[in-house]
Design a protein around this motif. Structure first.
Motif, PDB file in Angstrom:
ATOM      1  N   MET A  45     -36.768  -6.123 -21.009  1.00 33.09           N
ATOM      2  CA  MET A  45     -37.940  -6.277 -20.126  1.00 33.09           C
ATOM      3  C   MET A  45     -39.268  -6.174 -20.876  1.00 33.09           C
ATOM      4  O   MET A  45     -40.295  -5.846 -20.293  1.00 33.09           O
ATOM      5  N   PRO A  50     -40.078 -11.554 -20.384  1.00 38.38           N
ATOM      6  CA  PRO A  50     -39.151 -11.166 -21.456  1.00 38.38           C
ATOM      7  C   PRO A  50     -38.265 -12.361 -21.810  1.00 38.38           C
ATOM      8  O   PRO A  50     -38.100 -13.279 -21.000  1.00 38.38           O
ATOM      9  N   ILE A  55     -33.855  -9.965 -19.868  1.00 38.07           N
ATOM     10  CA  ILE A  55     -34.292  -9.727 -18.488  1.00 38.07           C
ATOM     11  C   ILE A  55     -33.191  -8.985 -17.732  1.00 38.07           C
ATOM     12  O   ILE A  55     -32.021  -9.331 -17.838  1.00 38.07           O
ATOM     13  N   ILE A  56     -33.600  -7.969 -17.001  1.00 37.71           N
ATOM     14  CA  ILE A  56     -32.669  -7.207 -16.167  1.00 37.71           C
ATOM     15  C   ILE A  56     -33.061  -7.401 -14.720  1.00 37.71           C
ATOM     16  O   ILE A  56     -34.184  -7.112 -14.331  1.00 37.71           O
ATOM     17  N   ARG A  57     -32.147  -7.936 -13.939  1.00 33.54           N
ATOM     18  CA  ARG A  57     -32.420  -8.200 -12.521  1.00 33.54           C
ATOM     19  C   ARG A  57     -31.469  -7.402 -11.642  1.00 33.54           C
ATOM     20  O   ARG A  57     -30.344  -7.105 -12.025  1.00 33.54           O
ATOM     21  N   ARG A  77     -36.671   2.403  -9.535  1.00 30.49           N
ATOM     22  CA  ARG A  77     -37.595   2.006  -8.470  1.00 30.49           C
ATOM     23  C   ARG A  77     -38.030   0.566  -8.605  1.00 30.49           C
ATOM     24  O   ARG A  77     -38.504  -0.039  -7.638  1.00 30.49           O
ATOM     25  N   GLN A  78     -37.891   0.027  -9.817  1.00 33.66           N
ATOM     26  CA  GLN A  78     -38.262  -1.356 -10.057  1.00 33.66           C
ATOM     27  C   GLN A  78     -37.156  -2.304  -9.584  1.00 33.66           C
ATOM     28  O   GLN A  78     -37.339  -3.520  -9.537  1.00 33.66           O
TER      29      GLN A  78
ATOM     30  N   THR B  83     -43.233  -0.663  -9.176  1.00 36.76           N
ATOM     31  CA  THR B  83     -43.344  -0.036 -10.499  1.00 36.76           C
ATOM     32  C   THR B  83     -44.496   0.955 -10.476  1.00 36.76           C
ATOM     33  O   THR B  83     -45.492   0.754  -9.772  1.00 36.76           O
ATOM     34  N   VAL B 306     -43.260  -5.483  -7.190  1.00 35.92           N
ATOM     35  CA  VAL B 306     -42.891  -6.336  -8.324  1.00 35.92           C
ATOM     36  C   VAL B 306     -42.004  -7.495  -7.897  1.00 35.92           C
ATOM     37  O   VAL B 306     -41.362  -7.443  -6.847  1.00 35.92           O
ATOM     38  N   SER B 308     -38.787 -10.337  -9.185  1.00 37.87           N
ATOM     39  CA  SER B 308     -37.400 -10.084  -9.600  1.00 37.87           C
ATOM     40  C   SER B 308     -37.256  -9.744 -11.078  1.00 37.87           C
ATOM     41  O   SER B 308     -36.192  -9.304 -11.508  1.00 37.87           O
ATOM     42  N   ILE B 309     -38.299  -9.943 -11.872  1.00 34.23           N
ATOM     43  CA  ILE B 309     -38.223  -9.534 -13.278  1.00 34.23           C
ATOM     44  C   ILE B 309     -39.267  -8.447 -13.573  1.00 34.23           C
ATOM     45  O   ILE B 309     -39.672  -8.247 -14.710  1.00 34.23           O
ATOM     46  N   GLY B 310     -39.688  -7.762 -12.523  1.00 31.29           N
ATOM     47  CA  GLY B 310     -40.546  -6.601 -12.717  1.00 31.29           C
ATOM     48  C   GLY B 310     -42.020  -6.907 -12.923  1.00 31.29           C
ATOM     49  O   GLY B 310     -42.789  -6.025 -13.300  1.00 31.29           O
TER      50      GLY B 310
END
Lengths: 442, 442
Positions: A45, A50, A55-57, A77-78, B83, B306, B308-310
């Motif tokens: 991220m 990123p 990428i983390i989804r 929380r994200q 976030t 946020v 989906s990728i923050g």
């Protein structure tokens, strides 16, 4: 091998079930070590955007797959909705510090190992994200790794249960709750469930007889239904099951007798959370803020993940700062007294330390916790120091050693969920440090 | 009438588009007044579980429907991923207080009205959730209504843009950004979009020529695509569009020339957020924490919603404590200086106060803001007091009156999104209070 499902709701069900439990989410496999899987070095991220492979989804389930999970546990929380645990608006009360330099070099021999290991080596062995040690209330050791730092909150996983169990025991101590009452007396909606004729004491000590499998290899295991119900996000079109934790709990069926054996099942904590909410008019996040977080000089708010109607996940949804969880642990070590106030009644801490039914506990067959017991959702070792602990999957822990006047709080992201994977290193390491603090108090 | 869609992704698209914009989300209709729609009195989300008709969920879109929306604006984190904007770990710096009793009885005549109204009446007329007034840096007035209290955070909506615009201008002032450079020079990925040949200055002042309709009545309006792309939650199975804000921004097409007219379009703020992230390596939430929130003695963390990728929603995703946003406003009023530190360069505040292109602004036809301008994502009145403001849908506002040495921060949940619905009361009320503070400084 860890397997992920392609459909979002499946993936999230998987996550929540892992959160909820101490049972392994992964079978035997090999994983990259702590350095190779360091979430900061991996650059999860980082960038705008990123790189695609960093990428983390939530939606594709990637967030709970090792090693991405090492980033996720510091960023829940994200990924999903949460509710705040306010520390209040006043000034935090800093922890006193008296850092020691003798701890990293301390040696011990892991259970079943032939060679000793240093304390410092144990941190990487356990995929530690953060660890703090208090001795006589002062910080003697503190480390952060990967993406965790003192200004972040980390998932406490099932350490949540001990926090919620403490609140339940507080309400028993002040007479708000009666431990001998049946659950149905508090929650009539549970009349047709296995919980109906269980006592609150049996729920607090997890000696209920429940048909609730946490076997992730079985697609029909109840843990999947629990996780799907708790998932706060839109369900798959064909999903027709319970929409909330409370709806799910009403479907839990009995298996065996209550009061006979310890059986670690997350749903007990969710029922306790429900009872607490019903009698106090406050959910566990609100009550934790009012009764504890605002009174221990916390430096950060904490938070809980929630279901689709805002119910905090009492079985595993707490996320907190490392030092704040240490404040909580130190308060418990001091018989519930902290900053000059009696925050938790001494009787509650005495009750936890005295422990639960050892025979009931022995039937659950925890090899590395032989002679132990479970009380008010705390794990009691009954070792010579009288140590007791809160335990959460992937290595989360609060370890309180009264004789050594020591509190250890550790956040981790071990690839294997079950604490049985890290206990062979964790338990001897913590015992060795306790011994060092007793023999060399400085 | 407000209309809701039955499918979750549609509902969330609707929400995000309302968040993103100052255009009304509702056409002419009548609504229950502030007392009748008080979210605390309505008992939203009270009970375990709450009564079915008092449950607010994300998935069914109920959370953004008036009057439920009055609860949601104080509880966004419970509905969607967010976030953190850390305040740091130190002690907050309390605001000095010198409460005045002459404010509630103050009278003024709303624009177009025949009868005067008191300040106190104006609070209900504008569906105020919380309001604080600073005079010479001291709190002279503070009120909370409904479910908001000093320990909660409320959606700032498009007030977010002014906060992000301030950070953009800071980076211009310190030479990190060049306002004359083209956007494509910072973000090559935008080469094929309308933004490519816009200057950063045009983005900061929203004089870009963009094909971007915020007309909610039109199902093909671009605002729907923007909202759907920003939605962090699983998309409908048949959705094939952009998955993130950054992907969406690449699709925005030109309409007209850049630099000719002010046109308030949320996507400019999102592009600015992207530029900030690209050049600083920090997204707007991280940068806000480092550069501002940790330096103004904030008593609470803030947060951003946020995608989906923050990616924080730079156009409208900020949620903050009322007093903390007042600290921000007071810092701006003091030429960027606060608690003895220069937090925002004086040149940035001077630039905002001097305002933008009045002719460009006039073309947008804001009846109640005649003679005004827009600069660095702030609304500048050019009235005799030199007042300027941050404005967000449903009545969110930071109002800074330099001559009166006054800062007002208001959170609200007006049933009508557009500030044109509350300006006839808001602007005369704020001007009357400014006059009172000038003539009766006490």
């Amino acid at each position: 091998m860890l397997k992920f499902f392609s459909k979002p709701a499946r993936a999230s069900a998987f996550l929540l079930s892992c959160l909820a439990s101490s049972i392994a989410c992964a079978a035997d496999t090999t994983y990259p070590d702590a350095a190779a899987s360091d979430p900061a070095k991996m650059g999860w991220m980082v960038g705008s955007p990123p790189p695609p492979d960093r990428i983390i989804r939530f939606a594709d389930g990637s967030y709970f797959k090792f090693p991405a999970m090492r980033w996720s546990v510091s960023n829940f929380r994200q990924l999903m909705p949460t509710t705040n645990v306010s520390r209040g608006l006043g000034a935090p009360v800093p922890l006193n510090r008296a850092l020691r330099k003798d701890i990293d070099a301390l040696t011990f021999t892991p259970t079943g190992a032939s060679k000793p290991m240093t304390w410092e080596q144990s941190l990487a062995a356990n995929y530690t994200d953060g660890i703090v040690v208090l001795h006589r209330g002062k910080v003697v050791y503190e480390r952060y790794f990967g993406v965790l730092n003192p200004q972040k909150q980390h998932a406490a996983m099932s350490v949540t249960k001990s926090v919620v169990g403490t609140m339940g025991a507080m309400l028993v101590a002040d007479g708000t709750l009666d431990a001998n009452k049946k659950i149905v007396d508090y929650i009539p909606e549970l009349a047709k469930s296995a919980f109906a004729n269980a006592t609150l004491r049996q729920v607090l000590d997890m000696t209920t007889g429940l048909k609730f499998s946490e076997d992730y290899a079985d697609p029909n295991a109840e843990v999947w239904q629990h996780a799907m119900a708790g998932n706060p996000l839109p369900k798959l079109a064909d999903y027709t099951g319970p929409q909330t934790y409370m709806e799910y709990l009403q479907t839990v069926q009995p298996s065996g007798e209550h009061g006979k054996a310890f059986a670690y099942k997350t749903v007990n904590s969710d029922v306790l959370g429900w009872v607490i909410a019903r009698v106090t008019g406050r959910n566990v996040a609100q009550l934790l803020s009012e009764r504890i977080w605002q009174r221990v000089g916390a430096e950060q708010d904490a938070y809980f993940t929630v279901d689709s109607i805002g119910t905090p996940f009492a079985g595993g949804g707490l996320n907190a700062g490392l030092r704040d969880l240490a404040r909580f642990g130190e308060m418990i070590r001091n018989d519930g007294k902290y900053l000059g106030q009696q925050i938790v009644p001494k009787a509650v801490v005495d009750d936890i330390r005295a422990g639960g039914d050892k025979q009931a506990f022995a039937q659950a067959g925890y090899d590395q916790l032989k002679g132990g017991s479970y009380r008010n959702m705390w794990w009691v070792t009954h070792n010579p120091d009288g140590a007791f602990m809160a335990r959460g999957v992937y290595g989360q822990r609060i370890y309180i050693d009264p004789k050594a006047e020591m509190v250890i709080v550790r956040f981790a992201s071990n690839p294997i969920a079950s604490n049985s994977a890290n206990d062979p290193v964790t338990i001897p390491a913590f015992e060795a440090l306790a011994k060092q603090l007793i023999t060399h108090p400085q």
